[in-house]
Design a protein around this motif. Structure first.
Motif, short mmCIF file in Angstrom:
data_model
loop_
_atom_site.label_atom_id
_atom_site.label_comp_id
_atom_site.label_asym_id
_atom_site.label_seq_id
_atom_site.Cartn_x
_atom_site.Cartn_y
_atom_site.Cartn_z
N TYR A 17 0.89 -1.08 0.01
CA TYR A 17 0.01 -0.21 -0.06
C TYR A 17 1.01 1.18 0.02
O TYR A 17 0.58 2.14 -0.75
CB TYR A 17 -0.95 0.16 1.46
CG TYR A 17 -2.01 1.03 1.38
CD1 TYR A 17 -3.21 0.89 0.63
CD2 TYR A 17 -1.66 2.39 1.67
CE1 TYR A 17 -3.94 2.11 0.77
CE2 TYR A 17 -2.48 3.44 1.94
CZ TYR A 17 -3.90 3.00 1.23
OH TYR A 17 -4.76 4.29 1.56
N GLU A 73 2.37 1.70 -3.36
CA GLU A 73 1.41 2.15 -4.37
C GLU A 73 0.79 3.38 -4.28
O GLU A 73 0.77 4.30 -5.25
CB GLU A 73 0.12 1.26 -4.31
CG GLU A 73 0.41 -0.22 -4.76
CD GLU A 73 0.52 -0.53 -6.19
OE1 GLU A 73 -0.08 0.27 -7.27
OE2 GLU A 73 1.14 -1.39 -6.62
N LYS A 74 0.60 4.04 -3.01
CA LYS A 74 0.12 5.21 -2.81
C LYS A 74 1.08 6.16 -2.45
O LYS A 74 0.84 7.43 -2.47
CB LYS A 74 -0.66 5.13 -1.41
CG LYS A 74 -2.01 4.21 -1.61
CD LYS A 74 -2.83 4.34 -2.89
CE LYS A 74 -4.01 3.05 -2.87
NZ LYS A 74 -4.70 3.35 -3.94
N CYS A 93 2.97 6.65 0.03
CA CYS A 93 3.24 7.35 1.47
C CYS A 93 4.23 6.44 2.40
O CYS A 93 4.79 5.52 1.74
CB CYS A 93 1.88 7.30 2.15
SG CYS A 93 0.99 5.55 2.29
N ALA A 143 0.84 3.95 6.08
CA ALA A 143 0.33 2.80 5.48
C ALA A 143 -0.33 1.91 6.51
O ALA A 143 -1.25 1.32 6.35
CB ALA A 143 1.33 2.17 4.63
#
Length: 230
Positions: free
Chosen positions: A50, A53-54, A56, A61
């Motif tokens: 995550y 992908e994001k 952060c 996350a």
């Protein structure tokens, strides 16, 4: 006459009369397979993916994903891979099939010996799990345990989970078995409590100090009762 002799952690002898028992409903994660895989995947692997992908940081996350997981705990969505793919924007099935993830799936010691012994004694064995069908298929691909079972069942196929009282009545009708001749082997007390409403007796696989009663008996691990079937 088959009597199961089980020693709890404080060495108190507990007996469970298995005379007339013909069916075993056996949980997968925590009973047959080590839950380290699931803990790793959801607590560490998914937050890392995550974060990647994001864009952060990992701490953020972890806070986001763990909060979402906690909110859905005990619900059908909590086990639904498609739900989490949609919510998180991650291909959860792809990540579960990754070499790193699959390497974490481990079978517990003595499991195969117990399953073979139960089958040799003419017992009907049913694998009953809350795991999503895609998760179940993945784990059975690595460890083909289904060959020891009469059927492998995902609660999702009934649109319920084992925490739901309705599930146990639907399962009984589907399998056409008598719960007076059936034992549930389970490591989650909420599932055991739910099953109890349908008069289903249980073996509770636990390391806790649970003392047991006429409906539920504790056992340290699945392999512990094989010497006690004689």
């Amino acid at each position: 006459m088959i009597v199961m002799l089980i020693y709890s952690r404080n060495d108190t002898l507990i007996t469970m009369n298995l005379k007339g028992m013909k069916n075993f409903l056996i949980d997968m994660d925590g009973v047959l397979l080590d839950i380290a895989y699931d803990n790793f995947f959801w607590q560490k692997h998914v937050p890392q993916i995550y974060a990647n992908e994001k864009g952060c940081d990992l701490d953020q996350a972890i806070r986001i994903t763990h909060t979402l997981f906690h909110y859905k705990k005990g619900s059908r969505d909590w086990y639904d891979l498609d739900y989490w793919s949609n919510i998180l924007g991650i291909d959860i099935v792809k990540e579960k099939k990754s070499e790193l993830s699959v390497s974490k799936i481990k079978i517990k010691d003595g499991v195969i010996d117990v399953l073979i012994e139960l089958k040799n004694r003419g017992m009907k064995l049913f694998l009953v799990t809350n795991a999503h069908r895609k998760t179940l298929d993945l784990k059975l691909e690595k460890y083909p345990l289904h060959k020891y079972f009469d059927e492998a069942i995902s609660a999702h196929d009934f649109n319920y989970i084992k925490e739901d009282i309705q599930f146990w009545y639907l399962l009984r009708n589907y399998l056409n078995i008598d719960y007076n001749e059936t034992i549930l082997v389970e490591d989650t007390m909420t599932n055991i409590q739910s099953a109890r409403h349908s008069k289903l007796r249980s073996l509770y696989v636990t390391h806790s100090e649970y003392s047991g009663d006429e409906w539920v008996k504790p056992i340290e691990c699945f392999s512990k009762f094989i010497p006690c079937l004689d």
